[in-house]
Design a protein around this motif. Structure first.
Motif, mmCIF file in Angstrom:
data_model
loop_
_atom_site.group_PDB
_atom_site.id
_atom_site.type_symbol
_atom_site.label_atom_id
_atom_site.label_comp_id
_atom_site.label_asym_id
_atom_site.label_seq_id
_atom_site.Cartn_x
_atom_site.Cartn_y
_atom_site.Cartn_z
ATOM 1 N N ASP A 5 -6.110 -4.262 -25.653
ATOM 2 C CA ASP A 5 -5.087 -5.868 -26.667
ATOM 3 C C ASP A 5 -4.403 -6.763 -25.904
ATOM 4 O O ASP A 5 -3.777 -6.564 -25.893
ATOM 5 C CB ASP A 5 -5.002 -5.799 -28.401
ATOM 6 N N LEU A 6 -5.113 -8.679 -25.722
ATOM 7 C CA LEU A 6 -4.563 -9.183 -25.241
ATOM 8 C C LEU A 6 -3.506 -10.274 -26.360
ATOM 9 O O LEU A 6 -4.381 -10.324 -27.154
ATOM 10 C CB LEU A 6 -5.034 -9.498 -24.731
ATOM 11 N N LEU A 7 -2.509 -10.892 -25.981
ATOM 12 C CA LEU A 7 -1.730 -11.895 -26.511
ATOM 13 C C LEU A 7 -1.524 -12.954 -25.589
ATOM 14 O O LEU A 7 -0.252 -12.464 -24.867
ATOM 15 C CB LEU A 7 -1.213 -11.449 -27.396
ATOM 16 N N ALA A 8 -1.700 -13.979 -25.524
ATOM 17 C CA ALA A 8 -1.654 -15.024 -24.097
ATOM 18 C C ALA A 8 -0.503 -15.861 -25.072
ATOM 19 O O ALA A 8 -1.404 -17.005 -25.723
ATOM 20 C CB ALA A 8 -2.517 -15.214 -23.078
ATOM 21 N N GLU A 9 0.589 -16.811 -24.584
ATOM 22 C CA GLU A 9 0.777 -17.736 -25.219
ATOM 23 C C GLU A 9 0.799 -18.933 -23.885
ATOM 24 O O GLU A 9 1.237 -18.764 -23.237
ATOM 25 C CB GLU A 9 1.760 -17.862 -26.427
ATOM 26 N N ASP A 10 0.967 -20.575 -24.168
ATOM 27 C CA ASP A 10 1.822 -21.283 -24.326
ATOM 28 C C ASP A 10 2.739 -21.557 -24.140
ATOM 29 O O ASP A 10 3.404 -22.177 -24.958
ATOM 30 C CB ASP A 10 0.296 -22.404 -24.872
ATOM 31 N N ALA A 11 4.019 -21.133 -23.300
ATOM 32 C CA ALA A 11 5.385 -20.902 -23.130
ATOM 33 C C ALA A 11 5.576 -22.221 -22.882
ATOM 34 O O ALA A 11 6.796 -22.515 -23.223
ATOM 35 C CB ALA A 11 5.704 -20.236 -21.938
ATOM 36 N N SER A 12 5.011 -23.518 -22.339
ATOM 37 C CA SER A 12 5.325 -24.569 -22.932
ATOM 38 C C SER A 12 5.851 -25.268 -25.049
ATOM 39 O O SER A 12 6.284 -26.239 -25.093
ATOM 40 C CB SER A 12 4.732 -25.645 -22.287
ATOM 41 N N ASP A 13 5.100 -24.609 -25.301
ATOM 42 C CA ASP A 13 5.117 -25.092 -27.378
ATOM 43 C C ASP A 13 4.714 -23.881 -27.931
ATOM 44 O O ASP A 13 4.548 -24.180 -29.252
ATOM 45 C CB ASP A 13 3.938 -25.813 -26.960
ATOM 46 N N SER B 249 1.750 -22.110 -28.280
ATOM 47 C CA SER B 249 0.800 -22.207 -29.047
ATOM 48 C C SER B 249 -0.420 -20.892 -28.346
ATOM 49 O O SER B 249 0.381 -20.556 -27.079
ATOM 50 C CB SER B 249 0.379 -23.630 -28.822
ATOM 51 N N SER B 250 -1.240 -20.292 -29.018
ATOM 52 C CA SER B 250 -2.139 -18.937 -28.798
ATOM 53 C C SER B 250 -3.001 -19.971 -27.648
ATOM 54 O O SER B 250 -3.638 -20.480 -27.977
ATOM 55 C CB SER B 250 -2.615 -18.472 -30.147
ATOM 56 N N VAL B 251 -3.039 -18.794 -26.862
ATOM 57 C CA VAL B 251 -4.024 -18.909 -26.498
ATOM 58 C C VAL B 251 -5.216 -17.929 -26.239
ATOM 59 O O VAL B 251 -6.314 -18.413 -25.785
ATOM 60 C CB VAL B 251 -3.704 -19.009 -24.787
#
Length: 322
Positions: free
Chosen positions: A89-97, A99-101
């Motif tokens: 199970d994968l959860l990735a975010e763009d840490a600049s804002d 937002s969900s990737v």
């Protein structure tokens, strides 16, 4: 039975590329040794129960000077070994804002063979040496995008307490080192006239309920000959995805899987009427023995349904280049 999906490495080439990008966008950049950051790496807090959607807590925008990994918690399930099946199970975010990737928690976990060729170096290195049940955090910046990835590792085989099967009238099951079952049908013994269910390994996760989507490994054997009819235990096959409670893929599975706990291994002996009877299958008149490992069960929900978080686990990023 519906033919299980072939292992999704080829079909999910784009997904694998995306997962690899989450872990290391532009793998060519990883060929150089990362340099130590001049300032301490930012802290990313990870909270939420295993099996639920994790929450990443940080104040964007963040920058990640190099690739770092941290263990949110260790797993205590089967070890991840080369060639073994893992569900992620994968959860990735763009840490600049923020937002969900990527978020597989709103659908189904991805199925992979633990192999660097398929996973890519970054995910392979992240998972290496861990066990099912682990939650891992990876942060890095690539193509100017700071990415934070949380990986929950689910077992690709049954994981729980063994339950002895001492009924001499039922088949026996022995397991290979990778969990592959071998089924031995008792000689000179008539098959049962109705469905028989025995729990061989009792898992400790949630019970399977009517209407859920399940991911399983299974082997099907003909009672009369001991011949393997079908199995997912192969590098070229993926675990099988089906809906329980709707007589799919065979009626006996509803009786055998509902109310079992995820992580369990179940022996199901199905007479023809509860297996392939009435179909064009060459096994229509056969009593079939199934050994089913329940890897995952979920009722798919809309992405905006809130999940309950648990105690927070905060890890300073640890340089994994050493």
């Amino acid at each position: 039975m519906t033919t299980p999906h072939r292992r999704r490495q080829r079909r999910h080439a784009a997904t694998l590329a995306a997962a690899a990008c989450v872990a290391s966008l532009g793998l060519a950049a990883c060929t150089d040794e990362p340099t130590a950051p001049e300032t301490p790496a930012p802290v990313v807090a990870v909270s939420g129960e295993f099996g639920g959607v994790p929450t990443l807590t940080y104040t964007p925008p963040l920058t990640f000077p190099d690739r770092r990994s941290a263990v949110v918690w260790e797993g205590d399930g089967p070890a991840i070994t080369d060639g073994s099946t893992v569900l992620l199970d994968l959860l990735a975010e763009d840490a600049s804002d923020g937002s969900s990737v990527m978020n597989t928690h709103d659908s189904l976990p991805e199925t992979y063979t633990f192999d660097e060729t398929f996973l890519g170096p970054s995910l392979y290195d992240l998972l290496k040496g861990h066990r099912a049940g682990a939650r891992l955090l990876l942060t890095e910046t690539s193509n100017s995008t700071p990415l934070a990835l949380v990986v929950d590792v689910l077992a690709g085989r049954a994981s729980g307490d063994a339950v002895p099967n001492d009924d001499p009238a039922l088949p026996t099951v022995t397991l290979g080192t990778d969990g592959t079952p071998t089924v031995t049908v008792p000689q000179d013994t008539d098959p049962p006239a109705s469905v028989v269910v025995r729990t061989l390994v009792r898992g400790d996760r949630d019970q399977v309920t009517d209407g859920q989507t399940v991911i399983v490994q299974y082997t099907a054997v003909a009672w009369s000959t001991g011949e393997i009819i079908d199995t997912t235990w192969s590098r070229v096959r993926a675990p099988f995805v089906t809906l329980v409670g709707d007589s799919k893929p065979v009626a006996a599975w509803n009786q055998g899987l509902i109310e079992q706990r995820v992580g369990s291994q179940v022996l199901i002996v199905a007479p023809p009427s509860a297996a392939y009877g009435g179909t064009a299958s060459p096994w229509a008149d056969e009593t079939v023995v199934y050994v089913v490992d329940i890897l995952h069960a979920s009722t798919l929900v809309a992405p905006d349904v809130e999940k309950q978080d648990s105690d927070e686990a905060t890890d300073e990023a640890t340089d994994d280049s050493k």
